[in-house]
Design an enzyme around this catalytic site. Sequence first.
Site, mmCIF file in Angstrom:
data_model
loop_
_atom_site.group_PDB
_atom_site.id
_atom_site.type_symbol
_atom_site.label_atom_id
_atom_site.label_comp_id
_atom_site.label_asym_id
_atom_site.label_seq_id
_atom_site.Cartn_x
_atom_site.Cartn_y
_atom_site.Cartn_z
ATOM 1 N N HIS A 1 4.119 -5.405 -44.004
ATOM 2 C CA HIS A 1 4.502 -4.997 -42.646
ATOM 3 C C HIS A 1 3.920 -3.619 -42.329
ATOM 4 O O HIS A 1 3.361 -3.394 -41.265
ATOM 5 C CB HIS A 1 6.032 -4.935 -42.494
ATOM 6 N N ASP B 1 6.883 8.555 -45.897
ATOM 7 C CA ASP B 1 8.286 8.346 -46.224
ATOM 8 C C ASP B 1 9.041 8.411 -44.911
ATOM 9 O O ASP B 1 8.681 9.189 -44.017
ATOM 10 C CB ASP B 1 8.813 9.385 -47.222
#
Length: 193
Positions: free
Chosen positions: A11, A68
């Site tokens: 994804h 992140d």
Amino acid sequence: MELVFATNNTHKLTEVGAVLGPGYRLVTPRDCGVTEEIPETQPTIEGNALQKARYLYERTGRDCFADDTGLEVEALGGAPGVHSARYATDGHDFAANNRLLLKNLEGQANRRARFRTVIALIVRGEEHLFEGVVEGRIVEAPRGTEGFGYDPLFLPDGHDKTFAEMDAGEKNFVSHRGRAVRRLAEYLHSTNK
């Protein structure tokens, strides 16, 4: 330009590749022979992104980047934050994370939240950070089937669809990761002319 992207999440690869556009080939750690789990032991989102990028750079010597992301919920004091991927379990169990988030928000009137992504790029040995933030709120029940993670619960400001109700193009335009990747792309395009 070939870049190692510190993810094996398809994804993410699709989302980031679509934003970067032509002229960039994304390679996974696995493609470079890095099959172990890349450490994420820092107390901040920025720290984790840098740790992952440095880990890859040290092992491959190739231009690379890592991201992140954290979901920061006001009523939970910024949690799950840096622990977003492992909020409910040690693994990336999206359904369990969503259930725990909804449980922890039961009875809360304040459902304000923001998604924050930091990308750490190491190119020609130099480190650069790019941030993307999107403000919104957590809905009362999951909506939509697209995307991953907290997408079914996050409703960005100014929209009537959760990330999971948006198609990939719409989400990339609005999302925290899309914003961070656009900043990364602007930098790469400006330095690779």
